[in-house]
Write a protein that holds these residues in place. Structure first.
Motif, PDB file in Angstrom:
ATOM      1  N   ARG A 225       0.831  -1.206   0.000  1.00  0.00           N
ATOM      2  CA  ARG A 225       0.000   0.000   0.000  1.00  0.00           C
ATOM      3  C   ARG A 225       0.863   1.252   0.000  1.00  0.00           C
ATOM      4  O   ARG A 225       0.532   2.247  -0.665  1.00  0.00           O
ATOM      5  CB  ARG A 225      -0.921   0.000   1.222  1.00  0.00           C
ATOM      6  N   ARG A 226       1.966   1.205   0.734  1.00  0.00           N
ATOM      7  CA  ARG A 226       2.870   2.358   0.732  1.00  0.00           C
ATOM      8  C   ARG A 226       3.462   2.595  -0.644  1.00  0.00           C
ATOM      9  O   ARG A 226       3.602   3.745  -1.091  1.00  0.00           O
ATOM     10  CB  ARG A 226       3.996   2.145   1.745  1.00  0.00           C
ATOM     11  N   LEU A 227       3.798   1.484  -1.349  1.00  0.00           N
ATOM     12  CA  LEU A 227       4.340   1.640  -2.701  1.00  0.00           C
ATOM     13  C   LEU A 227       3.294   2.229  -3.638  1.00  0.00           C
ATOM     14  O   LEU A 227       3.600   3.104  -4.453  1.00  0.00           O
ATOM     15  CB  LEU A 227       4.823   0.286  -3.226  1.00  0.00           C
ATOM     16  N   ARG A 228       2.036   1.728  -3.513  1.00  0.00           N
ATOM     17  CA  ARG A 228       0.980   2.280  -4.366  1.00  0.00           C
ATOM     18  C   ARG A 228       0.724   3.749  -4.045  1.00  0.00           C
ATOM     19  O   ARG A 228       0.525   4.573  -4.941  1.00  0.00           O
ATOM     20  CB  ARG A 228      -0.303   1.468  -4.192  1.00  0.00           C
ATOM     21  N   PHE A 229       0.725   4.061  -2.754  1.00  0.00           N
ATOM     22  CA  PHE A 229       0.529   5.454  -2.363  1.00  0.00           C
ATOM     23  C   PHE A 229       1.666   6.325  -2.890  1.00  0.00           C
ATOM     24  O   PHE A 229       1.437   7.443  -3.379  1.00  0.00           O
ATOM     25  CB  PHE A 229       0.457   5.544  -0.842  1.00  0.00           C
ATOM     26  N   LYS A 230       2.886   5.789  -2.797  1.00  0.00           N
ATOM     27  CA  LYS A 230       4.037   6.554  -3.283  1.00  0.00           C
ATOM     28  C   LYS A 230       3.941   6.779  -4.785  1.00  0.00           C
ATOM     29  O   LYS A 230       4.231   7.871  -5.286  1.00  0.00           O
ATOM     30  CB  LYS A 230       5.327   5.800  -2.943  1.00  0.00           C
ATOM     31  N   ALA A 231       3.505   5.716  -5.537  1.00  0.00           N
ATOM     32  CA  ALA A 231       3.352   5.862  -6.983  1.00  0.00           C
ATOM     33  C   ALA A 231       2.260   6.882  -7.306  1.00  0.00           C
ATOM     34  O   ALA A 231       2.411   7.727  -8.204  1.00  0.00           O
ATOM     35  CB  ALA A 231       3.021   4.505  -7.609  1.00  0.00           C
ATOM     36  N   GLY A 232       1.125   6.798  -6.557  1.00  0.00           N
ATOM     37  CA  GLY A 232       0.047   7.765  -6.774  1.00  0.00           C
ATOM     38  C   GLY A 232       0.488   9.178  -6.446  1.00  0.00           C
ATOM     39  O   GLY A 232       0.163  10.123  -7.174  1.00  0.00           O
ATOM     40  N   ALA A 233       1.221   9.320  -5.348  1.00  0.00           N
ATOM     41  CA  ALA A 233       1.709  10.641  -4.965  1.00  0.00           C
ATOM     42  C   ALA A 233       2.696  11.175  -6.000  1.00  0.00           C
ATOM     43  O   ALA A 233       2.700  12.372  -6.317  1.00  0.00           O
ATOM     44  CB  ALA A 233       2.365  10.577  -3.586  1.00  0.00           C
ATOM     45  N   SER A 234       3.521  10.274  -6.557  1.00  0.00           N
ATOM     46  CA  SER A 234       4.469  10.697  -7.585  1.00  0.00           C
ATOM     47  C   SER A 234       3.731  11.175  -8.838  1.00  0.00           C
ATOM     48  O   SER A 234       4.095  12.198  -9.429  1.00  0.00           O
ATOM     49  CB  SER A 234       5.406   9.538  -7.929  1.00  0.00           C
ATOM     50  N   LYS A 235       2.682  10.420  -9.238  1.00  0.00           N
ATOM     51  CA  LYS A 235       1.892  10.824 -10.408  1.00  0.00           C
ATOM     52  C   LYS A 235       1.187  12.150 -10.153  1.00  0.00           C
ATOM     53  O   LYS A 235       1.140  13.033 -11.016  1.00  0.00           O
ATOM     54  CB  LYS A 235       0.881   9.745 -10.761  1.00  0.00           C
ATOM     55  N   LEU A 236       0.629  12.295  -8.928  1.00  0.00           N
ATOM     56  CA  LEU A 236      -0.042  13.546  -8.581  1.00  0.00           C
ATOM     57  C   LEU A 236       0.939  14.703  -8.618  1.00  0.00           C
ATOM     58  O   LEU A 236       0.619  15.791  -9.112  1.00  0.00           O
ATOM     59  CB  LEU A 236      -0.664  13.418  -7.191  1.00  0.00           C
ATOM     60  N   SER A 237       2.136  14.469  -8.099  1.00  0.00           N
ATOM     61  CA  SER A 237       3.154  15.513  -8.125  1.00  0.00           C
ATOM     62  C   SER A 237       3.552  15.864  -9.545  1.00  0.00           C
ATOM     63  O   SER A 237       3.717  17.047  -9.895  1.00  0.00           O
ATOM     64  CB  SER A 237       4.380  15.048  -7.332  1.00  0.00           C
ATOM     65  N   GLU A 238       3.667  14.830 -10.414  1.00  0.00           N
ATOM     66  CA  GLU A 238       4.009  15.079 -11.809  1.00  0.00           C
ATOM     67  C   GLU A 238       2.896  15.855 -12.506  1.00  0.00           C
ATOM     68  O   GLU A 238       3.157  16.791 -13.288  1.00  0.00           O
ATOM     69  CB  GLU A 238       4.264  13.749 -12.528  1.00  0.00           C
ATOM     70  N   ASP A 239       1.636  15.475 -12.243  1.00  0.00           N
ATOM     71  CA  ASP A 239       0.510  16.202 -12.836  1.00  0.00           C
ATOM     72  C   ASP A 239       0.494  17.655 -12.379  1.00  0.00           C
ATOM     73  O   ASP A 239       0.211  18.564 -13.169  1.00  0.00           O
ATOM     74  CB  ASP A 239      -0.814  15.525 -12.462  1.00  0.00           C
ATOM     75  N   TRP A 240       0.778  17.860 -11.111  1.00  0.00           N
ATOM     76  CA  TRP A 240       0.791  19.222 -10.596  1.00  0.00           C
ATOM     77  C   TRP A 240       1.915  20.042 -11.226  1.00  0.00           C
ATOM     78  O   TRP A 240       1.726  21.223 -11.552  1.00  0.00           O
ATOM     79  CB  TRP A 240       0.927  19.203  -9.082  1.00  0.00           C
ATOM     80  N   ARG A 241       3.079  19.412 -11.393  1.00  0.00           N
ATOM     81  CA  ARG A 241       4.181  20.125 -12.059  1.00  0.00           C
ATOM     82  C   ARG A 241       3.816  20.482 -13.498  1.00  0.00           C
ATOM     83  O   ARG A 241       4.123  21.576 -13.971  1.00  0.00           O
ATOM     84  CB  ARG A 241       5.451  19.268 -12.024  1.00  0.00           C
ATOM     85  N   GLU A 242       3.132  19.551 -14.195  1.00  0.00           N
ATOM     86  CA  GLU A 242       2.710  19.826 -15.569  1.00  0.00           C
ATOM     87  C   GLU A 242       1.682  20.956 -15.603  1.00  0.00           C
ATOM     88  O   GLU A 242       1.730  21.837 -16.480  1.00  0.00           O
ATOM     89  CB  GLU A 242       2.124  18.550 -16.192  1.00  0.00           C
ATOM     90  N   LYS A 243       0.742  20.921 -14.635  1.00  0.00           N
ATOM     91  CA  LYS A 243      -0.256  21.987 -14.582  1.00  0.00           C
ATOM     92  C   LYS A 243       0.396  23.331 -14.293  1.00  0.00           C
ATOM     93  O   LYS A 243       0.045  24.360 -14.899  1.00  0.00           O
ATOM     94  CB  LYS A 243      -1.287  21.654 -13.499  1.00  0.00           C
ATOM     95  N   ARG A 244       1.355  23.341 -13.380  1.00  0.00           N
ATOM     96  CA  ARG A 244       2.074  24.585 -13.097  1.00  0.00           C
ATOM     97  C   ARG A 244       2.827  25.084 -14.318  1.00  0.00           C
ATOM     98  O   ARG A 244       2.867  26.289 -14.587  1.00  0.00           O
ATOM     99  CB  ARG A 244       3.057  24.356 -11.948  1.00  0.00           C
ATOM    100  N   ARG A 245       3.407  24.139 -15.080  1.00  0.00           N
ATOM    101  CA  ARG A 245       4.136  24.538 -16.292  1.00  0.00           C
ATOM    102  C   ARG A 245       3.186  25.183 -17.295  1.00  0.00           C
ATOM    103  O   ARG A 245       3.495  26.219 -17.897  1.00  0.00           O
ATOM    104  CB  ARG A 245       4.822  23.321 -16.904  1.00  0.00           C
ATOM    105  N   ARG A 246       1.978  24.545 -17.464  1.00  0.00           N
ATOM    106  CA  ARG A 246       1.008  25.092 -18.409  1.00  0.00           C
ATOM    107  C   ARG A 246       0.494  26.451 -17.945  1.00  0.00           C
ATOM    108  O   ARG A 246       0.345  27.384 -18.750  1.00  0.00           O
ATOM    109  CB  ARG A 246      -0.156  24.121 -18.575  1.00  0.00           C
ATOM    110  N   LEU A 247       0.227  26.594 -16.641  1.00  0.00           N
ATOM    111  CA  LEU A 247      -0.243  27.866 -16.106  1.00  0.00           C
ATOM    112  C   LEU A 247       0.811  28.960 -16.285  1.00  0.00           C
ATOM    113  O   LEU A 247       0.488  30.103 -16.623  1.00  0.00           O
ATOM    114  CB  LEU A 247      -0.603  27.710 -14.631  1.00  0.00           C
ATOM    115  N   ARG A 248       2.046  28.594 -16.069  1.00  0.00           N
ATOM    116  CA  ARG A 248       3.125  29.572 -16.226  1.00  0.00           C
ATOM    117  C   ARG A 248       3.245  30.012 -17.685  1.00  0.00           C
ATOM    118  O   ARG A 248       3.409  31.203 -17.980  1.00  0.00           O
ATOM    119  CB  ARG A 248       4.444  28.974 -15.742  1.00  0.00           C
TER     120      ARG A 248
END
Length: 304
Positions: A225-248
Motif C-alpha cells: 500500500r505504501r508503494l501504491r501510495f508513493k506511486a500515486g503521490a508521484s503521479k499527482l506531483s508530476e501532474d501538478w508540475r505539468e499543470k504549473r508549467r502550463r499555467l506559467r
C-alpha cells in the motif's frame, strides 16, 4: 572472535554453587560493570528466580542448539541445564574475555564464543550448523538504539527453528524491542511477557518473541500500500508540475499579449498626440482656426 569446542570429558550437571563462588561472581560483575557499564549493563548476575523464569520459556524437547547471549558468570546457563537442556547443546556468546574463561571452566561441555552478540551471524557462523531451538539473551538492550535492537531480533529469527523462541529479560516496564519500527510499521513478531519477578533485585520481566507470519503478511501488505501510495503521490506531483508549467506558459503568453496591446495603444495615443500637435501648428499663427470654437453670429443660439 574466539570460540572453544565442548570438552570431551563430562562435567557436572547443574551443581549448586558454593556461597564463596556466588560472592566471587558478584565481585566479578561489579568489576566488569565499572570497566564497561554499557556492555555489562548490570552490577550483579541474574538472580535464581529470574534465571529460572527465562529457562522456563525454552522447550528442551525442541531439537537444535540453544544460544545464550551475554551469559556473564552463567546463572541462566545453570538454569537452562536444570531445565533439561544438555550442556553440549549450549552455545554461549560472551564479549568479556574473563567471563569466557570462567564459563569454559564451569561448563566444559558447552561451546563458548568470545565475540559480539550484536554481530550474531558473524559470531555464530563457525559453530551453528542447525537452526537454533532458542536464543536466550541477557544483553542490556535498553543501552542500544532501537534500530540495533530490531536488527538483533531479526538476525536471531533467521537462525531460529520455526518453532524457536527469542527470550529477553528487562528491568523496564515495556518491551525492550519496539513493536513499531522507525517508520511506525509493525516489526513482524509476536511478544508475550511474564509476571514481574519481584524476588530479583531489581525486579524484572521476561519477554519472549516469536516470528508472526500474519504480522509479516500485514507488513508486506502495508508495504504494498505504501508503494501504491508513493506511486500515486508521484503521479499527482508530476501532474501538478505539468499543470504549473502550463499555467506559467499561459501567464507568460497573456503577459506578452497585454504588453503588445499596451504598446499598440501607446503608439496609437502617441500618433494622435502628434497629429493634434500638427493641427495646432498648421492654424493661423500656429493656432487652430477661431471659427472652430466661436458660435454662429446669427440670432439663433447654438443648440448646445
Amino acid at each position: 572472535m574466539r570460540h572453544t569446542s565442548p570438552a570431551s570429558d563430562r562435567g557436572p550437571r547443574g551443581k549448586t554453587k558454593h556461597p564463596g563462588e556466588r560472592f566471587g561472581d558478584e565481585a566479578r560483575f561489579i568489576r566488569a560493570w565499572l570497566d564497561n557499564p554499557l556492555t555489562t549493563g548490570a552490577v550483579s548476575p541474574s538472580g535464581k528466580v529470574l534465571s529460572r523464569t527465562m529457562a522456563m520459556a525454552v522447550d528442551p524437547s525442541l531439537q537444535g542448539p540453544v544460544v545464550e547471549l551475554g551469559p556473564g558468570t552463567g546463572p541462566v546457563t545453570e538454569a537452562l541445564i536444570r531445565r533439561g537442556v544438555a550442556p553440549e547443546r549450549l552455545i554461549l556468546v560472551e564479549f568479556d574475555p574473563d567471563f569466557c574463561k570462567l564459563l569454559q571452566r564451569r561448563y566444559p561441555r558447552a561451546c563458548v564464543i568470545e565475540g559480539d552478540a550484536y554481530d550474531l551471524r558473524g559470531s555464530l557462523a563457525p559453530v551453528l550448523q542447525h537452526p537454533a531451538a532458542a536464543v536466550v539473551s541477557s544483553l542490556p538492550l535498553l543501552t542500544k538504539p532501537e534500530r540495533q535492537r530490531l536488527a538483533l531480533l531479526r538476525d536471531a529469527f533467521t537462525l531460529l527453528d520455526p518453532a524457536g523462541v527469542f527470550v529477553q529479560f528487562t528491568y523496564g516496564l515495556s518491551s525492550p524491542v519496539p513493536r513499531l519500527d522507525e517508520l511506525f510499521q509493525p516489526t513482524g513478531f509476536r511478544a508475550s511477557v511474564s509476571a514481574p519477578v519481584w524476588l530479583n533485585l531489581p525486579p524484572a520481566r521476561v519477554w519472549t518473541y516469536r516470528p508472526d507470519e500474519a504480522a509479516a503478511d500485514d507488513e508486506r501488505a502495508i508495504g504494498d500500500r505504501r508503494l501504491r501510495f508513493k506511486a500515486g503521490a508521484s503521479k499527482l506531483s508530476e501532474d501538478w508540475r505539468e499543470k504549473r508549467r502550463r499555467l506559467r506558459l499561459e501567464f507568460l503568453l497573456r503577459a506578452e499579449k497585454a504588453k503588445l496591446e499596451l504598446k499598440l495603444r501607446t503608439d496609437k495615443l502617441k500618433l494622435g498626440l502628434e497629429r493634434h500637435q500638427s493641427l495646432l501648428e498648421d492654424g493661423p499663427g500656429g493656432k487652430l482656426p477661431v471659427d472652430l470654437f466661436e458660435q454662429p453670429k446669427s440670432g439663433k443660439k447654438a443648440p448646445w
